[in-house]
Design an enzyme around this catalytic site. Structure first.
Site, PDB file in Angstrom:
ATOM      1  N   TYR A 142     -10.838 -17.388 -10.916  1.00 28.53           N
ATOM      2  CA  TYR A 142     -10.917 -16.573 -12.129  1.00 28.53           C
ATOM      3  C   TYR A 142     -11.321 -17.399 -13.348  1.00 28.53           C
ATOM      4  O   TYR A 142     -11.876 -16.861 -14.303  1.00 28.53           O
ATOM      5  CB  TYR A 142      -9.557 -15.912 -12.427  1.00 28.53           C
ATOM      6  CG  TYR A 142      -9.327 -14.606 -11.727  1.00 28.53           C
ATOM      7  CD1 TYR A 142      -9.287 -14.542 -10.339  1.00 28.53           C
ATOM      8  CD2 TYR A 142      -9.130 -13.437 -12.450  1.00 28.53           C
ATOM      9  CE1 TYR A 142      -9.057 -13.340  -9.693  1.00 28.53           C
ATOM     10  CE2 TYR A 142      -8.897 -12.236 -11.810  1.00 28.53           C
ATOM     11  CZ  TYR A 142      -8.865 -12.193 -10.433  1.00 28.53           C
ATOM     12  OH  TYR A 142      -8.639 -11.000  -9.805  1.00 28.53           O
ATOM     13  N   LYS A 189      -6.249 -20.707   2.413  1.00 31.20           N
ATOM     14  CA  LYS A 189      -7.364 -20.732   3.360  1.00 31.20           C
ATOM     15  C   LYS A 189      -7.693 -22.207   3.592  1.00 31.20           C
ATOM     16  O   LYS A 189      -8.816 -22.676   3.382  1.00 31.20           O
ATOM     17  CB  LYS A 189      -8.547 -19.945   2.759  1.00 31.20           C
ATOM     18  CG  LYS A 189      -9.678 -19.673   3.706  1.00 31.20           C
ATOM     19  CD  LYS A 189      -9.359 -18.659   4.796  1.00 31.20           C
ATOM     20  CE  LYS A 189     -10.476 -18.620   5.813  1.00 31.20           C
ATOM     21  NZ  LYS A 189     -10.155 -17.847   7.016  1.00 31.20           N
ATOM     22  N   ASP A 221      -6.345 -14.530   5.559  1.00 33.23           N
ATOM     23  CA  ASP A 221      -6.899 -13.436   6.369  1.00 33.23           C
ATOM     24  C   ASP A 221      -5.848 -12.897   7.336  1.00 33.23           C
ATOM     25  O   ASP A 221      -5.709 -11.686   7.520  1.00 33.23           O
ATOM     26  CB  ASP A 221      -8.190 -13.872   7.101  1.00 33.23           C
ATOM     27  CG  ASP A 221      -8.058 -15.201   7.827  1.00 33.23           C
ATOM     28  OD1 ASP A 221      -7.043 -15.909   7.626  1.00 33.23           O
ATOM     29  OD2 ASP A 221      -8.969 -15.536   8.609  1.00 33.23           O
ATOM     30  N   ASP A 245      -4.487 -11.328  -6.067  1.00 32.00           N
ATOM     31  CA  ASP A 245      -5.042 -10.071  -6.584  1.00 32.00           C
ATOM     32  C   ASP A 245      -5.247  -9.095  -5.432  1.00 32.00           C
ATOM     33  O   ASP A 245      -4.856  -7.930  -5.495  1.00 32.00           O
ATOM     34  CB  ASP A 245      -6.372 -10.357  -7.286  1.00 32.00           C
ATOM     35  CG  ASP A 245      -7.017  -9.086  -7.822  1.00 32.00           C
ATOM     36  OD1 ASP A 245      -6.290  -8.280  -8.431  1.00 32.00           O
ATOM     37  OD2 ASP A 245      -8.229  -8.899  -7.610  1.00 32.00           O
ATOM     38  N   ASP A 249      -2.673  -5.555  -4.177  1.00 27.22           N
ATOM     39  CA  ASP A 249      -3.151  -4.168  -4.049  1.00 27.22           C
ATOM     40  C   ASP A 249      -2.827  -3.649  -2.646  1.00 27.22           C
ATOM     41  O   ASP A 249      -2.369  -2.525  -2.467  1.00 27.22           O
ATOM     42  CB  ASP A 249      -4.676  -4.072  -4.266  1.00 27.22           C
ATOM     43  CG  ASP A 249      -5.038  -3.719  -5.710  1.00 27.22           C
ATOM     44  OD1 ASP A 249      -4.291  -4.143  -6.617  1.00 27.22           O
ATOM     45  OD2 ASP A 249      -6.056  -3.035  -5.920  1.00 27.22           O
TER      46      ASP A 249
HETATM   47  C1  IPM Z   1      -4.975  -7.121 -11.837  1.00 29.67           C
HETATM   48  C2  IPM Z   1      -6.348  -6.601 -12.147  1.00 29.67           C
HETATM   49  C3  IPM Z   1      -7.095  -7.658 -12.963  1.00 29.67           C
HETATM   50  C4  IPM Z   1      -7.201  -8.905 -12.117  1.00 29.67           C
HETATM   51  C5  IPM Z   1      -8.468  -7.219 -13.455  1.00 29.67           C
HETATM   52  C6  IPM Z   1      -8.405  -5.932 -14.249  1.00 29.67           C
HETATM   53  C7  IPM Z   1      -9.149  -8.300 -14.247  1.00 29.67           C
HETATM   54  O1  IPM Z   1      -7.023  -6.248 -11.000  1.00 29.67           O
HETATM   55  O2  IPM Z   1      -4.194  -7.361 -12.774  1.00 29.67           O
HETATM   56  O3  IPM Z   1      -4.663  -7.279 -10.657  1.00 29.67           O
HETATM   57  O4  IPM Z   1      -8.115  -9.029 -11.296  1.00 29.67           O
HETATM   58  O5  IPM Z   1      -6.350  -9.775 -12.267  1.00 29.67           O
HETATM   59 MN    MN Z   2      -5.854  -6.483  -9.198  1.00 30.13          MN
END
Ligand code: IPM
Ligand code: MN
Length: 351
Positions: A142, A189, A221, A245, A249
């Site tokens: 990032y 990884k 993975d 990240d 999710d």
């Molecule tokens: C998160 C989001 C952010 C990230 C984006 C919006 C930049 O997806 O907080 O997980 O990738 O960190």
């Molecule tokens: Mn995210």
């Protein structure tokens, strides 16, 4: 207790879900005799429109002067569809994380008894899941060197980590594990990436300082698979920015709705609390978004101020709302769908 909280509602559904967290926090303050002073500040697309910058200096000053920051969401489709945009709302988020030194992002995953069957995963696999993904938040790909070369036909982003960055995150992970299930999994990884090998080396060197913690090392993975096959196998996961990240999710699906999972981002000074979901622009202004992830983020905030009873009061009223079906449309399942603001009112009243 007197608390000064910076309130960064942001974009999309941010303002609506933040309103409910404020209602609930104010109800807690009243019940437990605290005094909360809220200071709103601009971020994201809203800030770009107002002052041309997604994380203005004034907002940064307000955050730094606060005891904590409560954050909604950032992002607007107007920018997503425009690759040439010079400023993007997300840059505000990244700048904020970096300037506030929020190097550790705490993203828990747990299940709610009344929602187990809402998860696309089988009950027996997920019931009782209680894990934390500790995501490195101010380094890695990032924030590494990026750019274009060869007249724009080659693009690169680099994953860079320094030992101290890994070490401070890993220490947090070990300390969290000590207070929980005493298991730490370093996810990387290392079979391919040099940065991951530095992660392993650094974590291995810390193992002897925390003999009570059982440490494992797994490739990202494989974890993507095991996380949904057997989430109960994990306690605390530490991982790099991008891996975290993606995995968080994925993990949010375990709980049944992305609208449910809170998070905190901590550094050396002020901490920030935010739902893990995004700005959900399609729902903005409709009063339909699920406010629970933000409300539960406020619970994490109280917990970090060592106000355990207050945090517990929020969690228990949230559980009550789920059990009684006072839920937004994402969870209504054919039953009555309450508005965002109605859920907030119900929670505040029941506190
Ligand atoms: C998160 C989001 C952010 C990230 C984006 C919006 C930049 O997806 O907080 O997980 O990738 O960190
Ligand atoms: Mn995210």
């Amino acid at each position: 207790m007197n608390l000064k909280i910076a309130l960064l509602a942001g974009d999309g559904i941010g303002p609506e879900v933040i309103d409910q967290a404020v209602k609930v926090s104010n109800a807690i303050a009243e019940k437990f005799n605290h005094n909360i002073e809220w200071t709103p500040a601009l971020t994201g697309a809203a800030a770009i429109d107002a002052v041309g910058e997604p994380y203005p200096d004034e907002t940064h000053d307000i955050c730094q002067a606060a005891d904590a920051v409560l954050f909604g969401a950032i992002g607007h489709p107007r920018f997503d569809n425009d690759p040439s945009a010079k400023v993007r709302p997300e840059q505000g988020l990244l700048k904020m994380r970096q300037k506030l030194g929020l190097f550790a992002n705490v993203r828990p995953t747990f299940t709610f008894p009344s929602l187990i069957d809402k998860s696309p995963l089988k009950r027996e696999r997920i019931e009782g899941t209680d894990l934390i993904i500790l995501r490195e938040l101010t380094g890695g790909v990032y924030f590494g060197d990026r750019g274009r070369k060869d007249g724009g036909d080659t693009a690169f982003d680099t994953m860079t980590y320094q030992r101290f960055e890994v070490e401070r995150l890993a220490r947090k992970g070990f300390e969290m594990a000590l207070k929980r299930g005493k298991k730490l999994c370093c996810v990387d990884k290392a079979n391919v990436l040099e940065a991951s090998r530095l992660w392993r080396e650094t974590v291995q060197a810390l193992e002897k300082e925390y003999p009570e913690v059982e440490v494992t090392y797994e490739f990202v993975d494989a974890v993507a698979m095991r996380l949904i096959q057997w989430p109960k196998g994990y306690d605390v996961i530490i991982t790099a920015n991008l891996f975290g990240d993606i995995l968080t999710d994925e993990a949010s699906v375990i709980s049944g709705s992305m609208g449910l999972m809170p998070s905190s981002s901590v550094g050396s000074e002020v901490s920030l609390y935010e739902p893990i979901h995004g700005s959900y622009p399609q729902a903005a202004g409709k009063d339909i978004a699920n406010p629970l992830a933000t409300v539960l983020s406020a619970a994490m905030m109280f917990e970090d101020f060592d106000l355990k009873e207050e945090a517990e009061a929020i969690r228990s009223v949230v559980n009550k709302s789920l059990a009684e079906g006072v839920v937004t449309e994402d969870l209504a399942d054919g039953g009555k769908a309450y508005k965002t603001s109605e859920v907030g009112d119900w929670l505040a009243t029941n506190i």
